[in-house]
Design an enzyme around this catalytic site. Structure first.
Site, short mmCIF file in Angstrom:
data_model
loop_
_atom_site.label_atom_id
_atom_site.label_comp_id
_atom_site.label_asym_id
_atom_site.label_seq_id
_atom_site.Cartn_x
_atom_site.Cartn_y
_atom_site.Cartn_z
N HIS A 261 3.83 -2.81 -34.93
CA HIS A 261 3.45 -1.80 -36.39
C HIS A 261 3.74 -2.15 -36.85
CE1 HIS A 261 1.75 1.25 -33.42
NE2 HIS A 261 2.54 0.77 -32.56
N ASP B 270 5.80 -2.98 -29.12
CA ASP B 270 5.42 -1.13 -29.29
C ASP B 270 6.55 -0.86 -30.56
OD1 ASP B 270 4.55 0.99 -30.28
OD2 ASP B 270 4.56 1.82 -28.33
#
Ligand code: DOR
Length: 458
Positions: free
Chosen positions: A70, A326
Site C-alpha cells: 500500500h 502487505d
C-alpha cells in the site's frame, strides 16, 4: 532505461533461483543491464570510471518483487507517498512493488492508473506496478472497467482491504481475468463470519476481551473462490494467507489441477497473536489483560504457532509460491487509539528480510527457496513478462539486492524511510540486513556501512 556507467560487483554469493545458482562469483552491469554474471571478471580489463563493490561475505540476488503493498497515494499522503514508499521498498531490497488500489480516489479507471505511472516515473525510486480495483469505487456493487485498466497497464485486480463479497461478481471478475490474463488477488474475508473482530479468535482475544476473527472467515471465502476459479478458469490469487486450513485448501485445489496462486506475509510467518499483548510474544501476567500493542492489529490477524508452522511448510513446499509484504503504513493517530479503533496494518518493507532470515537461520527454509519466493515466485504470479526482473542472467535489467545474512541490527522506526512507523518489531533484534539495492543499474539504497565497500575507480 538504466543509468550509464559500469558497476562491478565482486565476490558475492550469487543466489539466483531462476538459474539454480548458489556460488561465489562476480556481476558486471553496464547502462542498467547485466552484461556478465556468474563468472570471474577482472577489473583490470575494464576502462576506468566504474564503481567497484566488494560483496565478499554478502549474498547477491535479483531484486525482490512485492506483489502486495500500500503506497497510499493518491489520497492518504499523510500515511505514505510513492516517494517515501519506494524509498522504504529500496531499503528493504525491493526493486518492484505492486500497489493496491485502496486509495482515494481508488485506482478504478485509466486516469488514476496513469496518475500512478506518472508519479512513479517522477518520484519513484523503484518500479511501481499498479493494481486496479475489481469493483467500481471498491464498493462491491458492479465491476470496474477491467479492460480499460488492463490497457492502461495494471498488473492485477483487487478490492484489497475488502473482499469481493458478492459471489456472482467474483465469478464474473474471474471470467474476465482469464480473458485479460491478469490475476484477481482477493482479500478473503467473509464479513458475516468476522463480524467486526479485531484480532484472531482464541485464548488471547478472550483474555483481552477483544472480539475475535475465526479462521473460517478466511477459509470459507477461499473455498468459494476455488470453486469459482474451477468453473471459470480464471486466474485466482489468494492474498495474505494466514491459517493452516487455508494452506490445506490451496494444496487440495492444486492437486485437483485448479489454477490458484497464493501469497503469505512476513508477519504471518514469524509472529503470533501472543504479540498482541505488547510484550513481543512473551506472555506475562503483568502485561495482560490491560495492555496491548495496536501495531499488531492487521488483517488478516496474527494467529497461532500452529498456523505459522503450516504457512512455513506451505511456503517451503511451494504450495505458497510467493511472499508479499502487505506493507500497510499508517499515521500515528490511526494507531494511538484503542485496539478496537486502531487501523489494520503493519509497515513491513524495512523489516521483511530481517524477519524472514530467521527462517533461514532456523533451518526452516534454504536461502535459495527464500529468494525464490521473493523473486521468481511473485514474477510468476504476475506473468512471464516479469521474469526478466527476477534473474541475474546476462542481458536482463540490473535489478538486484546485496544483503548481509548475518548482520544483527535493532529495529528503530526513527530510521525508517517509510512514513509508517507501525511495526510490532520496533526494538527487536533481527539478523539479516539489506546493504545495497540496485534498480535499473542505479544504486537506489546504500547502507552506511556498505559505503565503505563501494569504490569509485578512475
Ligand atoms: O492490515 C491490513 N491493512 N490489511 C489489509 O488488507 C488492508 C491494509 C491497509 O490498507 O491498511
Amino acid at each position: 532505461m538504466g543509468v550509464s556507467g559500469y558497476i562491478l560487483i565482486k565476490s558475492g554469493r550469487l543466489i539466483d533461483p531462476s538459474q539454480d545458482w548458489d556460488f561465489v562469483s562476480d556481476i558486471l552491469i553496464k547502462n542498467g543491464v547485466i552484461i556478465a554474471s556468474g563468472c570471474n571478471i577482472d577489473e583490470e580489463t575494464l576502462e576506468d570510471g566504474f564503481k567497484l563493490i566488494c560483496a565478499s561475505g554478502l549474498m547477491v540476488s535479483p531484486g525482490f518483487i512485492d506483489i502486495h503493498a500500500h503506497l497510499r497515494e493518491p489520497g492518504f499522503e499523510y500515511k505514505e507517498t510513492i516517494a517515501s514508499g519506494t524509498k522504504a521498498a529500496a531499503k528493504g531490497g525491493f526493486t518492484t512493488v505492486s500497489c493496491m488500489p485502496n486509495t482515494d480516489p481508488p485506482i478504478d479507471n485509466a486516469a488514476v492508473v496513469n496518475f500512478i505511472h506518472e508519479r512513479a516515473r517522477t518520484e519513484g525510486l523503484v518500479r511501481v506496478l499498479p493494481i486496479g480495483c475489481v469493483t467500481r469505487g471498491r464498493a462491491g456493487k458492479e465491476l470496474a472497467d477491467m479492460e480499460e485498466m488492463a490497457s492502461a497497464g495494471v498488473v492485477a485486480f483487487s478490492d484489497d482491504g475488502d473482499p469481493v463479497y458478492d459471489p456472482a461478481l467474483m465469478q464474473l471478475a474471474l471470467s474476465y481475468s482469464g480473458d485479460l490474463n491478469l490475476p484477481i488477488s482477493n482479500h478473503c474475508q467473509d464479513h458475516s463470519l468476522s463480524r467486526g473482530g479485531v484480532m484472531a479468535e482464541g485464548a488471547v482475544a478472550t483474555r483481552l476481551g477483544l472480539p475475535g476473527i475465526p479462521s473460517a472467515a478466511e477459509e470459507a471465502m477461499i473455498s468459494r473462490d476455488i470453486a469459482l476459479a474451477s468453473i471459470t478458469g480464471g486466474r485466482l490469487h489468494v492474498a495474505h494467507l494466514s491459517t493452516a486450513g487455508s494452506v490445506v485448501l490451496v494444496r487440495s485445489a492444486l492437486e485437483q489441477g485448479i489454477p490458484v496462486t497464493a501469497e503469505v506475509c512476513p508477519h504471518h510467518l514469524s509472529i503470533t497473536d501472543q504479540w498482541v499483548f505488547g510484550t513481543k510474544g512473551v506472555y506475562t501476567e503483568a502485561a495482560s489483560p490491560f495492555s496491548y500493542d495496536t501495531s499488531t492489529k492487521v488483517y488478516p490477524p496474527l494467529r497461532t504457532d500452529q498456523d505459522v508452522g503450516a504457512l512455513i511448510q506451505g511456503l517451503a513446499s511451494g504450495v505458497i509460491p510467493c511472499i508479499a509484504t502487505d506493507h500497510a503504513p499508517h499515521d500515528l493517530a490511526s494507531k494511538q487509539v484503542t485496539y478496537e479503533d486502531a487501523s489494520f496494518g503493519i509497515s513491513v518493507f524495512e523489516t521483511a528480510l530481517g524477519s524472514l532470515m530467521e527462517l533461514v537461520h532456523g533451518g526452516r527454509l534454504s536461502p535459495s527457496t527464500l529468494v525464490e519466493r521473493l523473486t521468481s515466485g511473485p514474477a510468476q504470479v504476475l506473468g512471464s513478462k516479469f521474469h526478466k526482473f527476477a534473474t541475474l542472467a546476462m542481458d536482463t535489467p540490473a535489478d538486484l539486492v546485496i544483503f548481509d545474512p548475518d548482520k544483527e541490527w535493532i529495529v528503530d522506526t526513527n530510521e525508517f524511510a517509510s512514513k509508517g512507523k507501525n511495526t510490532p518489531l520496533v526494538g527487536s533484534k533481527l539478523k539479516g540486513k539489506v546493504m545495497g539495492t540496485i534498480f535499473d543499474g542505479e544504486i537506489v539504497f546504500q547502507d552506511a556501512e556498505f559505503l565503505e565497500k563501494v569504490e569509485e575507480v578512475g
